[in-house]
Every structure is written in C-alpha cells, then in structure tokens.
Design an enzyme around this catalytic site. Structure first.
Site, mmCIF file in Angstrom:
data_model
loop_
_atom_site.group_PDB
_atom_site.id
_atom_site.type_symbol
_atom_site.label_atom_id
_atom_site.label_comp_id
_atom_site.label_asym_id
_atom_site.label_seq_id
_atom_site.Cartn_x
_atom_site.Cartn_y
_atom_site.Cartn_z
ATOM 1 C CD GLN A 145 3.334 29.043 14.654
ATOM 2 O OE1 GLN A 145 4.087 29.684 13.534
ATOM 3 N NE2 GLN A 145 2.890 28.063 14.220
ATOM 4 C CB THR A 178 2.141 25.917 7.530
ATOM 5 O OG1 THR A 178 1.621 24.495 7.101
ATOM 6 C CG2 THR A 178 3.382 26.028 7.181
ATOM 7 N N GLY A 204 9.271 30.686 11.523
ATOM 8 C CA GLY A 204 10.227 29.318 11.441
ATOM 9 C C GLY A 204 11.374 29.876 11.705
ATOM 10 N NE ARG A 207 15.315 22.892 3.302
ATOM 11 C CZ ARG A 207 14.347 22.675 2.250
ATOM 12 N NH1 ARG A 207 14.781 22.002 1.154
ATOM 13 N NH2 ARG A 207 13.056 23.167 2.368
ATOM 14 C CE LYS A 241 35.542 62.048 10.928
ATOM 15 N NZ LYS A 241 35.190 62.554 12.123
ATOM 16 C CG ASN A 267 39.937 64.617 12.983
ATOM 17 O OD1 ASN A 267 40.806 63.887 12.822
ATOM 18 N ND2 ASN A 267 38.805 64.068 12.819
ATOM 19 C CB SER A 270 53.180 69.261 -0.485
ATOM 20 O OG SER A 270 52.248 69.565 -1.919
ATOM 21 C CE LYS A 294 12.928 29.841 4.535
ATOM 22 N NZ LYS A 294 12.381 29.209 3.551
#
Length: 468
Positions: free
Chosen positions: A76, A82, A14, A18, A355, A390, A409, A25
């Site tokens: 189906q 059903t 189905g 809703r 990464k 990179n 730094s 679903k």
C-alpha cells in the site's frame, strides 16, 4: 461438516505514530518476538487458507522480517486508511478462493488461533456479510462502541467523538478485527468514501453500507485481554509483561520451578525441562533450550543456547550462542560467548570468559581467565589469571591444551601454541613455544633483588628537596 475456508489479511502498512518511532509497530520486539510474528503464527495455527500482509511504511524491512512461503505481501504505497488497504488488496481478494476473509490488525499479540476459528464459525452460523470481533471492557473510553438494533444486528460502530451520552455508556467495543463474506466485501468495497474528518477510507464504514443494503452484520465477543491493541510503548510494556507471565505459568504447569515468575523473563521459543529451578531476575532469550534438573541462580541472561541436564548457572552469568553439557557448573559472573562448547562435568568459575572454544569433559577454569579460540582437553586445569593471547593484530590464532594439562596461574599463552597432554606450565610464564607432552614449560625472567635500594631512593629524594 468442516469449517468454512477462510483467509486472513493482516493490516501492517501504517507508521508507529504514537510510538514516536521510525519503525512500524509490527517490527517492535515484544517478549522475544517481533510484534507481527504473533499474529502471523496465530493465523497459521488457525488454519487460514491464505495469509496476506499489507505493507507500506518501511516495506522492505517488513518483507525481510516476515518473509515465509505462507505469506503474500501487498504493498500500500499511500496509506489512505484501513478501507484503502482492502481496496489495494482487491486484486488478490478477487483471486482468493476462500469464502471468508478476516481483516486482522497486527498489534494484538495475545490473540489466539482458537478465537479466530470461533469468529469464522460464528460468522458462518449467523450468515452475516460481516462479523465484528468485539470485547467488553470496564472503561470503553477511546474505543468504537458497538450499537445494536433489532435481533442483535450491529447497526454501527460509533467512535468516541461521535458518541452520544447514552452510547458512551456502552461497554461492548470493536477490536478493529472484522470478518467478511468475501463476495459481499467485494460487491460493496467500492462504495467506501473518504468524505470524512480524517479524509480516509475507513473499513468500519462498511458496517453502515451493509446495513443500508439490508445485509446482516453480526458480532462475536472475545476476551478483552486477547484483543486489546498496542498503541504506545507503555501498552507494549504491559503486553510484554502479560505474555511473559502467561509463559511462566505455563512452564510451572510443566514441572519447572520459578521462585518469582513476575521477575523471570522467558521468551516465546524457549524450552525448559522438568525439575529445573529458576531464581529471580533470570532472562531466557531466543531459542534457548534447558534440560531437566538445571538450577539457574539470580540475574543470569542466557540467549540462543543449549544447556543439557543438571547444569548449574550461578549468579549473574551471561551465556550467548553456546552449548553446555550435562552436570556443568558455571559462574558466578562468568561470560560464555558465541561458539563456546562446555562439555559435561566441566567447571567455569567466577570472572571467566570463554569465546569460540571447547572446554573438555571435567576440565576446570575457575578464576579470572580468558579462553578464546582455544581447545581445552578433558580434565585440564586452567590456573587463575590465564589468558590465551589469540589476536596478533590481524587474525585470531588457536591455542590447544591437551588432556590432563595443568596451566599455572598468571600464564600468558601466546597463540598459535600447543600444550601437550599431561604437561605443566609454571606460574607466571609467558608461553610462546609448544610444550611437548608430559613436560614442564617455564618462561620467567631472572629475578634480581637490589638490597638497600629503597633506603638509597629515600636519601636521594630528600637531598633533592629544597630546605625550608
């Protein structure tokens, strides 16, 4: 004597009407899995001989999501109810060797395998043509009421709109899950009709058909919280909350400390070692594995990653598809991306992103740094503000930093580049050439100080302004 063999037919054709969604679903995520995954696992764990899934709306997406050797798909093409789903499945049911078939709705993620086995046992004991899995609820509004007759025989499932005042007071209701004797089902399936208000073939109409043919219809009552269906997104959220809380409580019984289980999000396939402490707002997703004695501070999200024993993750970190060694400290506010490997005793500090890089044993990158496509040797120290440059606009290039290296730094390491073992780079350098082992790499423009420049600038500015 063993339990009678049974097969399961999952009704998943189905639309999510809703939900107001383009997706079925069963394809909606729920607490770490697709909704349909829950009933498939329950069916397999219960010991079903064969598992069928009826698909229709977005059939190819359903196949892609749920394909596995144990599942047979039945398409189906028209969704006419059903009962029509079973009519479409009839050729497979005729070939099936199981004596019992369970028609199972797919939106009951909390259904347990033990309940399915108990349903089959009750069905066999009652020698019924059909046994309905029922539940007792405080507010039965909207559910089909179970109307019983002599000897507890179920006479009908009466829908809300058709129920009398007396029937509306009945608190035992249908879950939508029905267990059938396969021969009885096949013998009477053709008697279903679509002459009703919905113009559909309804599975529940078989209850009346069996009664007219003097076949027994029984019931087995399950806990309501197991078989409550999910019909909209509000109920999806409620079910997710319940599943997460169940898992949280289960992990606490295994020796894990959750300081606030209601605000801790643990997916179904997560594994956590004992004596790990998890603070509020942490999300553990996918197939994440945590070792023992870890400490996760608030608001971190860890996905599909493996953390060894004794790892500390400070506040508000994001870790995805990574491996983290024993005794590592991460964060706060660190981001470990796909392919990062952080070896034991290393430290990744605040506002550091890693990464597709390996950070060696005992190495440190504590402040405001990006390490991408890099290999960092053991005990290396990466200074604040360091960036591995990179990407050259076409491809990613590697940076290799040897053992015991000290990166000053504010360094730009322009890949491809290699910093030899034991070397230093000076603060503020842009390193574009390899640095040999035990060397100092410096790259700085010559500083020039222009005395009086500011005063001269102010004079020029004042002279250019119009007088008032």
């Amino acid at each position: 004597m063993g339990q009678e063999s049974f097969s399961i037919l999952i009704l998943g054709a189905g639309k999510a009407t809703r939900f107001k969604s383009q997706y079925p679903k069963l394809l909606h995520p729920l607490a770490g899995r697709l909704m349909g995954e829950y009933v498939l696992r329950a069916a397999a764990t219960a010991g079903a001989e064969r598992v069928y899934m009826v698909i229709g709306h977005q059939a190819e997406a359903m196949r892609k999501a749920f394909t596995r050797p144990s599942v047979e798909f039945i398409e189906q093409k028209e969704q006419l109810g059903t009962g029509h789903a079973l009519m479409v499945a009839r050729p497979e049911l005729e070939r099936c060797s199981s004596g019992v078939v369970i028609a199972l709705v797919g939106d009951v993620p909390r259904l347990k395998a033990e309940t399915l086995r108990a349903l089959v046992a009750a069905h066999s004991m009652q020698r019924a043509a059909c046994t309905i899995l029922t539940m007792r609820v405080d507010n039965p509004t909207g559910y089909g009421r179970i109307v019983r007759g002599v000897g507890k025989q179920v006479r009908a499932i009466v829908e809300e709109k058709d129920a009398s005042a007396a029937q509306k007071k009945i608190r035992e209701v249908s879950s939508g899950i029905l267990c059938f004797s396969r021969p009885a089902l096949l013998a009477h399936l053709g008697e279903l009709s679509n002459k009703n208000a919905q113009k559909e073939y309804l599975l529940t109409d078989l209850i009346g058909i069996f009664n007219r043919n003097r076949l027994r219809v029984g019931a087995y009552q399950a806990p309501a919280d197991e078989v409550l269906g999910i019909n909209d997104r509000a109920q999806l959220a409620e079910a997710g909350k319940a599943l997460r809380l169940e898992r949280a409580l289960a992990w606490m019984k295994e020796g894990v400390t959750l300081t606030d289980p209601e605000t801790t999000y643990i997916d179904a396939d997560v594994v956590i070692g004992p004596d790990t402490v998890i603070e509020p707002g942490v999300s553990l997703r996918g197939s994440t594995h945590l070792g023992s004695g870890c400490h996760l501070e608030p608001y971190s999200t860890i996905t599909d990653s493996k953390l060894a024993d004794g790892v500390t993750v400070r506040q508000s970190c994001v870790i995805t598809n990574c491996e983290v060694g024993a005794g590592v400290t991460i964060g706060p506010f660190a981001h470990l991306r796909e392919g990062a490997v952080i070896e034991s005793k290393a430290r990744i500090g605040n506002f550091v992103e890693v990464k597709k890089s390996t950070i060696g044993q005992g190495a440190k990158a504590l402040h405001l740094t990006y390490l991408g496509d890099a290999s960092v040797g053991a005990r290396a120290n990466i200074g604040a503000g360091t960036i591995t440059c990179n990407y050259d606009g076409e491809k990613k290039n590697p940076t290799t930093i040897g053992e015991d290296v000290f990166i000053g730094s504010g360094n730009m390491l322009v890949a491809p580049v290699s910093i030899g073992k034991g070397s230093y780079t000076a603060a503020g350098s842009t390193i574009t050439m390899d640095v040999p082992p035990d060397s100092l790499g410096i790259e700085r423009a010559t500083q020039v100080n222009k005395g009086g420049w500011v005063l001269e600038r102010k004079k020029r500015k004042a002279a250019s302004e119009p007088s008032s």
